[in-house]
Structure formats: C-alpha cells, structure tokens
Design a protein around this motif. Structure first.
Motif, short mmCIF file in Angstrom:
data_model
loop_
_atom_site.label_atom_id
_atom_site.label_comp_id
_atom_site.label_asym_id
_atom_site.label_seq_id
_atom_site.Cartn_x
_atom_site.Cartn_y
_atom_site.Cartn_z
N SER A 22 -8.92 -1.23 5.09
CA SER A 22 -7.88 -1.47 6.09
C SER A 22 -8.07 -2.84 6.70
O SER A 22 -9.07 -3.54 6.45
CB SER A 22 -7.95 -0.39 7.17
OG SER A 22 -9.19 -0.48 7.88
N HIS B 93 -8.05 -5.74 -2.20
CA HIS B 93 -7.19 -5.53 -3.37
C HIS B 93 -6.20 -6.68 -3.50
O HIS B 93 -6.17 -7.60 -2.68
CB HIS B 93 -6.46 -4.19 -3.25
CG HIS B 93 -7.39 -3.02 -3.18
ND1 HIS B 93 -8.35 -2.76 -4.14
CD2 HIS B 93 -7.52 -2.04 -2.24
CE1 HIS B 93 -9.03 -1.67 -3.82
NE2 HIS B 93 -8.55 -1.21 -2.67
N ASP C 100 -4.08 -7.40 -0.45
CA ASP C 100 -4.75 -7.78 0.80
C ASP C 100 -4.87 -9.28 0.90
O ASP C 100 -5.30 -9.95 -0.06
CB ASP C 100 -6.15 -7.14 0.86
CG ASP C 100 -6.08 -5.62 0.89
OD1 ASP C 100 -5.14 -5.10 1.51
OD2 ASP C 100 -6.95 -4.97 0.27
N TRP D 299 0.86 -1.18 0.00
CA TRP D 299 0.00 0.00 0.00
C TRP D 299 0.90 1.23 0.00
O TRP D 299 2.08 1.18 0.32
CB TRP D 299 -0.97 0.00 1.19
CG TRP D 299 -0.32 -0.24 2.53
CD1 TRP D 299 0.10 -1.42 3.01
CD2 TRP D 299 -0.01 0.75 3.53
NE1 TRP D 299 0.66 -1.27 4.26
CE2 TRP D 299 0.59 0.06 4.61
CE3 TRP D 299 -0.20 2.13 3.64
CZ2 TRP D 299 1.02 0.71 5.75
CZ3 TRP D 299 0.22 2.76 4.80
CH2 TRP D 299 0.82 2.06 5.85
#
Length: 450
Positions: A211, A240, A243, A75
């Motif tokens: 998150s 995403h 993740d 990220w």
C-alpha cells in the motif's frame, strides 16, 4: 447551490422526463465529491465497467466506474475494502435509481498521504531533481552491483535469483536497510550513500509491492536527494508496475518491478556469450577469407615472378621491337618531309616570274586598253554632238537672232503677260545684239489674255 428544476404546474410529466429532470437537478446541484465507505456487491462486467455498492453502518449507495476510469486504477477492488471515491452524484434514468459515477478511487486514509506525495513531487520537480538531462546511463558491462533493500524483503530473493541466472559473474554487495516503518527513509538514504562510496558500478534500490503506507519510505525527500547525490547510476524497482514513488522519479532508471530492475542493471550472460560466439565466428570467417585472398595474391605474384635471364630476354625483345618501330617511324617521317619538299618546290616554280610571257601579256593588255579608249571616245563624242545640237535649239540668243526681244520687268522677271505691267514701269529690253530701256505708256489687255 443552484435552485432545483421545478416542473410547470398543471402539466403531466412522463416517467422518462421526470427521471431526466431529477438527473439534471442532481448533477447540477452536487459537484465532484469524495465519498468514503466499504465496498460490497462488487461486479466486474465483461464490458470493463465496474459496479458495486458503497456502504457505511447506516446506508448504502449504488456506484458505477466506467471502463475508461477503471483501467487507470492500477489495483483490483475487492468486497470489504475501505475506500474513498471521487464521485459525481447522478441518477440512472432507465431504472430510476440513484447512483454515483466514480471518477477515481483511493484506499481509505490515503488521501493525506497522496496529497503529501503530490506536493513533494511538485517541489522536487520544480528544483529540477527529475530532469531527464540529469539522468545517467547505465554501464553496458558492469562488474560490481550494489543492492539497497531489506534482508527480509521477498524482492531481494527475486533480484538475487535473476542476477544469478543472467550474470553469475557479477560481484554483488548488499547494503541492508529497513524498507518501511518509522525512520526507514533516513536509513535508506544512508545505505544509498554507503553504496555510492563503494566500488559499485550500479545501485539497485528495490522493494516488493504494498500500500501507499508500506511504500511511504520511498516517498521521503531524503531518499530522493540521496539518489541524485549518488556517484553511480541508481535503478529503482519499488513495488508493482502500477506503483509510483518519489524514488522512481529521482532514479536514473525506473523499473516496473524489482525483478525488472535486476534485468535492466545486469547484462544477460547467455546473450553476451552468444554474441561473443557469433563475433568469434565472424572473426574466424574474416580471417579465413583474408588468408585465402592473400594466398590468391601470392599465387598471382608468383606467376609474375620470372628468372633474371628470362626477364633480360624479354627486355631484349622489347628493345628490338622498339628499335624496329623507331626505324619505321624515322623512314615514314623522311618520306613525308620529301613529299612536302617536292610540293613546295612545285609551288615555288609556279610562282617564279617569267618576263617573256609577262611582256606578251602586257602588250596584249596595252592593245585592248587603246581599243577600249578609242571606242569610249567615239561614243562620248557622239553623245556630246547630240547634246550640243539640243542645247543650240534651246539657246535664247538664237531666238533673239530671229528678231525676238526679251523684256525684263522692274522686279527682274521676264515678262510673259501684259497684265504683269502697269503704266510707267521701266522695262529692260534685250536684243540679239545689245539692250535698251523703255517706259510703259499704256497697257493693252486683249480678250485672249483675259
């Protein structure tokens, strides 16, 4: 804690030596440590390294995250973010600046959640919940897809759009449930159970990015166990690409995004139609080729099809030809046998006995035999006469007849030398006629004998 490096007194250090000693002292003194603060002065360098300051209300410290570590972050950092960084306390020697070398970064407050994630992952993995051999393959041609997500999720629109584009023929069933918040994990597990009991071929479990707190419902143990208890394969498209949740590890197939999950679970209708059209073209070409080959075979068989009278005529000609060949073969065999009989008769005539010729030949042989015998007898008589003459000359009796005497010593040997005798020896004397005995009175040895 190790003692700091102390330079030798009364010695002068260069600036580079001092900075090197300071760096070694700091790196030896402080282990890898988690440091929390707010990002400021963020810079992404062209080299891929990331430079920023980490500050709180009272102080700040310069930080660097090397490219190899930044690529694993997953990220993008931004100014003002609250983070927790795992750092090595160091010192940048060329400019004499204190700095932190960042090994890993997590959002502030996520440390406990991440530890819980790792513990649960290790527990379920030890139970074999993530074993690759337990993963089920997706059906190649599904008819009914189940979607487990929230009605308000943006991921649902992406999934429906993708499915409508790729496979509008599929039947879709939605099993709505909250995807974040208190109790969301149990409701997701319940929705998975309902989808498993339906007629779905495959289940898509999806949610957009967020998150770790937003995605925490998919890290619940009940969700992982519901995925493995499902009677049909489950495709997880949560968050995403960077993740990862417990649901991703438990699912039969993990997709990087919800859209990718829809693509993996559904066949591409256009590709299938294209493939079907190609198969139809191949089938048509094969049928045309097969029909052409059969027609060609039919034409060939037609050329072999004859009228019965014509076929009888052909058979009659073949029979006449065979009859001629048989006659010729028999004639050749008879000629061969006649020649053989003539040869045998000639050999037999030569081998038949002829008494007149044999008698004449026998008389001739008898004459030759007698002539040979007379010649052999004459030759052997001459040899015998010569041997008798030689033998008569060697006869000891002939010598005795001339007045010589043969003296035999007591040991039976002929006496040739007086030295062989001693006085008193009894000798045997042999004459041409008769024998006598004598005793030696004296032995006289001449000089010639000596």
């Amino acid at each position: 804690m190790p003692n700091p490096v102390t330079p030798v007194s009364n010695s002068t250090l260069s600036v580079s030596s001092l900075n090197r000693l300071v760096r070694e002292c700091l790196e030896a003194t402080f282990p890898l440590t988690w440091v929390g603060g707010e990002i400021s002065n963020l810079t992404y360098a062209a080299s891929g390294h990331v430079y920023f300051s980490l500050k709180d209300a009272s102080a700040q410290v310069r930080c660097v995250m090397w490219r190899s570590r930044a690529q694993l972050l997953g990220w993008r950092l931004e100014n003002g973010q609250k983070i927790e960084a795992r750092a090595l306390v160091s010192f940048y020697e060329p400019r004499g600046e204190f700095q932190l070398n960042i090994e890993a970064i997590r959002r502030a407050g996520q440390g406990d959640l991440f530890e819980r994630f790792l513990r649960l992952k290790a527990q379920l993995e030890s139970e074999g919940l993530f074993a690759s051999e337990s993963k089920r393959p997706l059906p190649d041609f599904p008819r009914h897809l189940g979607i487990v997500t929230s009605l308000q999720a943006a991921a649902l629109r992406d999934v429906l759009t993708t499915l409508h584009r790729r496979a509008p023929h599929l039947r879709l069933s939605l099993f709505p449930c909250p995807v974040q918040g208190e109790g969301a994990g149990e409701k997701i597990a319940a929705a998975l159970g309902q989808a498993s009991l339906s007629s779905c071929d495959t289940i898509i479990l999806c949610r957009g990015g967020g998150s770790i707190e937003d995605l925490w419902a998919f890290n619940e143990e009940c969700v992982a166990r519901a995925i493995r208890a499902s009677a049909v394969p489950v495709v997880a498209g949560v968050g995403h690409e960077t993740d990862f949740t417990i649901a991703d590890f438990a699912a039969d197939l993990r997709a990087p995004t919800p859209t990718a999950a829809a693509e993996l679970a559904s066949p591409d209708r256009d590709a299938l139609l294209g493939r079907l059209a190609e198969l139809q073209r191949q089938l048509a070409r094969r049928m045309e080729r097969s029909i052409a080959e059969q027609q060609q075979r039919l034409d060939w068989l037609g050329t072999r099809l004859l009228h019965p009278a014509e076929r009888i005529g052909q058979r009659r000609q073949e029979l006449e030809l065979l009859a001629r060949r048989l006659g010729q073969s028999l004639g050749r065999q008879i000629e061969n046998q006649q020649l053989r009989l003539q040869t045998v008769s000639q050999r037999h005539a030569k081998a038949r006995p002829q008494p007149a010729k044999l008698g004449e030949h026998l008389g001739h042989l008898h004459y030759r035999l007698h002539s040979q015998l007379r010649w052999q007898i004459s030759q052997q008589a001459g040899k015998l006469k010569a041997l008798a003459s030689g033998l008569s000359q060697l006869d000891p009796h002939a010598v005795l007849a001339r007045g010589y005497t043969l003296v035999i010593a007591p040991d039976g040997r002929a006496v040739r030398d007086a030295t062989q005798l001693e006085a008193g020896d009894l000798l045997k004397l042999s004459f041409a006629r008769g024998s006598a005995q004598a005793t030696v009175n004296q032995v006289v040895v001449t000089d010639e004998a000596v």
